[in-house]
Design an enzyme around this catalytic site. Structure first.
Site, mmCIF file in Angstrom:
data_model
loop_
_atom_site.group_PDB
_atom_site.id
_atom_site.type_symbol
_atom_site.label_atom_id
_atom_site.label_comp_id
_atom_site.label_asym_id
_atom_site.label_seq_id
_atom_site.Cartn_x
_atom_site.Cartn_y
_atom_site.Cartn_z
ATOM 1 N N PRO A 1 0.756 -1.158 0.041
ATOM 2 C CA PRO A 1 0.013 -0.269 0.476
ATOM 3 C C PRO A 1 1.096 1.010 0.264
ATOM 4 C CG PRO A 1 0.080 -0.643 1.765
ATOM 5 C CD PRO A 1 0.511 -1.773 1.167
ATOM 6 N N ASN A 2 0.814 2.276 -0.864
ATOM 7 C CA ASN A 2 0.834 3.421 -0.914
ATOM 8 C C ASN A 2 1.825 3.621 -1.524
ATOM 9 O OD1 ASN A 2 -1.210 4.813 0.732
ATOM 10 N ND2 ASN A 2 -0.167 3.645 2.948
ATOM 11 N N ARG B 1 5.293 10.782 -2.433
ATOM 12 C CA ARG B 1 4.774 10.747 -1.317
ATOM 13 C C ARG B 1 6.201 10.970 0.036
ATOM 14 N NH1 ARG B 1 4.783 4.596 1.741
ATOM 15 N NH2 ARG B 1 4.199 4.776 3.408
ATOM 16 N N TYR C 1 10.599 8.592 1.007
ATOM 17 C CA TYR C 1 11.098 7.158 0.267
ATOM 18 C C TYR C 1 12.016 7.750 -1.053
ATOM 19 C CZ TYR C 1 7.690 5.516 3.228
ATOM 20 O OH TYR C 1 7.175 5.506 4.775
ATOM 21 N N ASN D 1 8.162 -6.121 -1.353
ATOM 22 C CA ASN D 1 7.774 -4.584 0.110
ATOM 23 C C ASN D 1 6.388 -4.216 0.539
ATOM 24 O OD1 ASN D 1 8.316 -2.150 1.420
ATOM 25 N ND2 ASN D 1 8.499 -1.084 0.183
ATOM 26 N N ALA E 1 2.850 -0.536 4.755
ATOM 27 C CA ALA E 1 2.639 -0.524 6.185
ATOM 28 C C ALA E 1 2.042 -2.135 6.514
ATOM 29 C CB ALA E 1 2.004 0.449 6.259
ATOM 30 N N HIS F 1 3.815 -4.294 8.844
ATOM 31 C CA HIS F 1 3.554 -4.126 10.876
ATOM 32 C C HIS F 1 2.394 -5.043 11.069
ATOM 33 C CE1 HIS F 1 7.166 -1.661 9.401
ATOM 34 N NE2 HIS F 1 6.693 -0.863 9.219
ATOM 35 N N ASP G 1 0.818 -15.080 6.637
ATOM 36 C CA ASP G 1 0.177 -16.551 6.811
ATOM 37 C C ASP G 1 0.618 -17.384 4.581
ATOM 38 O OD1 ASP G 1 0.440 -16.954 8.760
ATOM 39 O OD2 ASP G 1 -1.861 -16.814 8.814
ATOM 40 N N GLU H 1 12.436 -10.074 2.040
ATOM 41 C CA GLU H 1 12.245 -8.746 2.275
ATOM 42 C C GLU H 1 12.557 -7.543 1.933
ATOM 43 O OE1 GLU H 1 10.919 -8.893 6.612
ATOM 44 O OE2 GLU H 1 10.163 -6.314 6.376
ATOM 45 N N HIS I 1 12.248 -2.433 1.666
ATOM 46 C CA HIS I 1 11.669 -1.697 2.521
ATOM 47 C C HIS I 1 13.951 0.248 1.999
ATOM 48 C CE1 HIS I 1 9.305 -3.255 5.341
ATOM 49 N NE2 HIS I 1 10.054 -4.015 6.002
ATOM 50 N N LEU I 2 12.394 0.640 1.770
ATOM 51 C CA LEU I 2 13.395 2.064 1.074
ATOM 52 C C LEU I 2 13.738 2.628 1.790
ATOM 53 C CD1 LEU I 2 10.345 3.088 -1.126
ATOM 54 C CD2 LEU I 2 11.678 2.491 -2.701
ATOM 55 N N SER I 3 13.614 2.575 3.422
ATOM 56 C CA SER I 3 13.756 3.936 4.679
ATOM 57 C C SER I 3 14.056 2.233 5.739
ATOM 58 C CB SER I 3 12.563 4.041 5.265
ATOM 59 O OG SER I 3 11.225 3.185 5.474
ATOM 60 N N ARG J 1 13.262 4.430 12.856
ATOM 61 C CA ARG J 1 11.852 4.870 12.770
ATOM 62 C C ARG J 1 11.288 4.596 13.638
ATOM 63 N NH1 ARG J 1 8.918 4.706 6.637
ATOM 64 N NH2 ARG J 1 8.531 6.698 7.692
ATOM 65 N N ARG K 1 6.930 0.528 13.709
ATOM 66 C CA ARG K 1 7.704 0.214 12.526
ATOM 67 C C ARG K 1 8.495 -1.638 12.646
ATOM 68 N NH1 ARG K 1 5.578 3.497 8.308
ATOM 69 N NH2 ARG K 1 5.611 5.576 9.409
HETATM 70 C C1 DQA Z 1 8.331 0.323 3.574
HETATM 71 C C2 DQA Z 1 7.945 0.659 5.339
HETATM 72 C C3 DQA Z 1 7.228 1.563 5.815
HETATM 73 O O1 DQA Z 1 7.004 1.072 7.082
HETATM 74 C C4 DQA Z 1 5.915 2.213 5.095
HETATM 75 O O2 DQA Z 1 4.690 1.295 6.018
HETATM 76 C C5 DQA Z 1 5.908 2.121 4.232
HETATM 77 C C6 DQA Z 1 7.445 1.794 3.453
HETATM 78 C C7 DQA Z 1 9.589 1.337 2.618
HETATM 79 O O3 DQA Z 1 9.635 0.501 1.734
HETATM 80 O O4 DQA Z 1 10.030 1.875 3.781
HETATM 81 O O5 DQA Z 1 4.587 2.425 3.394
HETATM 82 O O6 DQA Z 1 7.997 0.120 3.609
#
Ligand code: DQA
Length: 152
Positions: free
Chosen positions: A17-18, A25, A30, A81, A84, A87, A94, A105, A107-109, A114, A118
């Protein structure tokens, strides 16, 4: 006859998502690359690694679960990725455990620098490993690690 060309592997990249809003964003967190640009970088990296890279993004948990199920028999590994949902989602964890495909897995950040919420990932225990904090490079490092794992 000796075959010197490595066989192509197929990898599914799942964006949660997002992440469709990347580029606009919270760029300080990010980065400024759009999702399309990240996907193009992944395709280029895939060519170097002799991997076919397929990608999909959804803001919906169930759609991501469906995509994980559909990866079975189609792909040899998953790069995810989960945004959210990382978490919060027992369902994604599952699904990954159910299909039992090698998963990395990303993550950009750096999620550990943080907010506390997270710091926990439901995905991490069912993944081979996690790469967090390198911006778009996290995806490329993750793809390299995943393809290397599949080949070895
Ligand atoms: C994220 C980190 C997550 O905590 C956050 O909700 C995201 C992006 C990252 O790529 O850093 O949407 O997965």
């Amino acid at each position: 006859m000796l075959n010197l060309t490595a066989e192509h592997v197929s990898v599914l990249v799942l964006h949660g998502p997002n992440l469709n809003l990347l580029g606009q964003r919270e760029p300080g967190i990010y980065g400024s690359l759009t999702l399309a640009e990240i996907n193009r970088l992944l395709e280029e990296e895939g060519k170097k690694l002799q991997a076919n890279v397929f990608h999909t993004q959804s803001n919906h948990e169930g759609a991501l679960v469906d995509a994980i199920h559909e990866a079975l028999g189609q792909h040899q590994g998953i790069l995810i990725n989960a945004g959210a949902y990382t978490h919060t989602s027992v369902a994604l964890r599952d699904a990954l455990a159910a299909v039992n495909l090698p998963t990395v897995e990303v993550h950009l950040s750096n999620i550990y620098r943080r907010e506390d919420f997270r710091h926990h990932s439901y995905i991490a225990p069912v993944a081979i490993g996690q790469i967090s904090g390198f911006g778009a490079q996290s995806y490329l490092l993750g793809l390299q690690a995943l393809v290397h794992h599949i080949r070895n």
